[in-house]
Design an enzyme around this catalytic site. Structure first.
Site, PDB file in Angstrom:
ATOM      1  CG  ASP A 193     -13.626   5.853   8.459  1.00 29.63           C
ATOM      2  OD1 ASP A 193     -14.211   4.766   8.695  1.00 29.63           O
ATOM      3  OD2 ASP A 193     -12.411   5.906   8.154  1.00 29.63           O
ATOM      4  NE  ARG A 215      -4.106  -1.978   1.862  1.00 28.99           N
ATOM      5  CZ  ARG A 215      -5.124  -2.173   2.664  1.00 28.99           C
ATOM      6  NH1 ARG A 215      -5.235  -1.489   3.769  1.00 28.99           N
ATOM      7  NH2 ARG A 215      -6.055  -3.039   2.357  1.00 28.99           N
TER       8      ARG A 215
END
Ligand SMILES: C[S@@+](CC[C@H](N)C(=O)[O-])C[C@H]1O[C@@H](n2cnc3c(N)ncnc32)[C@H](O)[C@@H]1O
Length: 276
Positions: free
Chosen positions: A148, A42
């Protein structure tokens, strides 16, 4: 391709430890050794996007970015965001059959928090049930807060457009009732109706930081978020949730999560469901 191979090869144990420490300090997320490959791929992607040569350069870039923007993007890249509408349907059965009918009778205002809402399918599912169970929902004082850590998933949530994969557990009549088909090809795409969108306030909130809202909430969803945290972090979080709930309010965790081994004041109701 050569550059990619180089980035892949250069993720040393030291670099992994530095990233892990940073992510733990900032987001409470515990990156154990088993996550190393995932983190590597990632961050390599993010390194390529920035046209940097290797992960060392990327780590320096994160450290030296005084705006804090790259830190947020790094956490975006690392966090796991899997979700879909009506995921873990037992909680939604409990909401439809028990919690919402009781709240409709007892309370003028209803407040629900989806903490770690990812791309929004969880809070939109709650909004659908509110409309289904409480016919006057649109005109009542009902609000869903959905937060979030990741700005990337919040942007998806605010856009409110979803492909068919997100509806794998949604009864088709609910899709027809609450979504508009906005694209047929190359794949179907649906947009949430304004009646759902208007109920929800989306905001970025790191659960490790102080919380600006006072509550109280009738229900808090924090599902499939705490699995990434270590035990002391989970303990703190669960007690902060307790303080923000009404008497009789419910905390809903992911079905693979429980409060076993956690110091808390909740009453166990059913798997992954705790009541203040
Ligand atoms: C797997 S998703 C869960 C989504 C949804 N609750 C569900 O169960 O389908 C986990 C979410 O937690 C968020 N998250 C992780 N650490 C967080 C933190 N420290 N503060 C807020 N959100 C966090 C991630 O960004 C991610 O979107």
């Amino acid at each position: 391709m050569q550059q990619f191979a180089q980035i892949q090869a250069e993720f040393t144990e030291e670099q992994f430890e530095e990233i892990s420490a940073l992510v733990h300090q900032l987001a409470g997320i515990h990156l154990h050794e088993g996550k190393k490959e995932l983190v590597k791929s990632r961050l390599a992607k993010r390194t390529r996007q920035l046209q940097l040569r290797n992960l060392n350069e990327y780590i320096t870039y994160v450290r030296e970015d005084t705006t804090g923007r790259e830190l947020i993007l790094m956490l975006d890249a690392i966090s796991t965001n899997l979700t879909f509408f009506f995921r873990e349907s037992k909680h939604f059965d409990f909401l439809r059959e028990t919690i919402l009918p009781s709240l409709e009778q007892k309370r003028k205002k209803i407040r629900i928090w989806s903490a770690g809402c990812s791309s929004g399918e969880e809070p939109y599912s709650v909004a659908i049930l509110l409309h289904e169970v409480i016919p006057s929902a649109a005109s009542r004082d009902i609000r869903i807060l959905a937060t979030d850590l990741s700005t990337r998933v919040l942007a998806v949530a605010c856009r409110g457009e979803y492909g068919e994969d997100s509806f794998r557990d949604t009864p088709p009549p609910l899709v027809q009732k609450y979504f508009d088909l906005i694209q047929r090809q190359p794949q179907r795409l649906y947009r949430v109706s304004a009646s759902l969108r208007n109920m929800i306030h989306f905001a970025r909130l790191n659960l490790m930081d102080p919380w600006p809202m006072k509550g109280p909430f009738d229900v808090i969803f924090c599902r499939n978020v705490m699995i990434y945290f270590d035990k002391p972090t989970q303990n703190r979080l669960v007690n902060r949730f307790y303080d923000l709930l009404t008497e009789g309010g419910a905390l809903l965790l992911g079905h693979s999560e429980s409060l076993t081994g956690t110091k808390h004041r909740f009453r166990y109701h059913q798997p992954a469901t705790y009541v203040r």
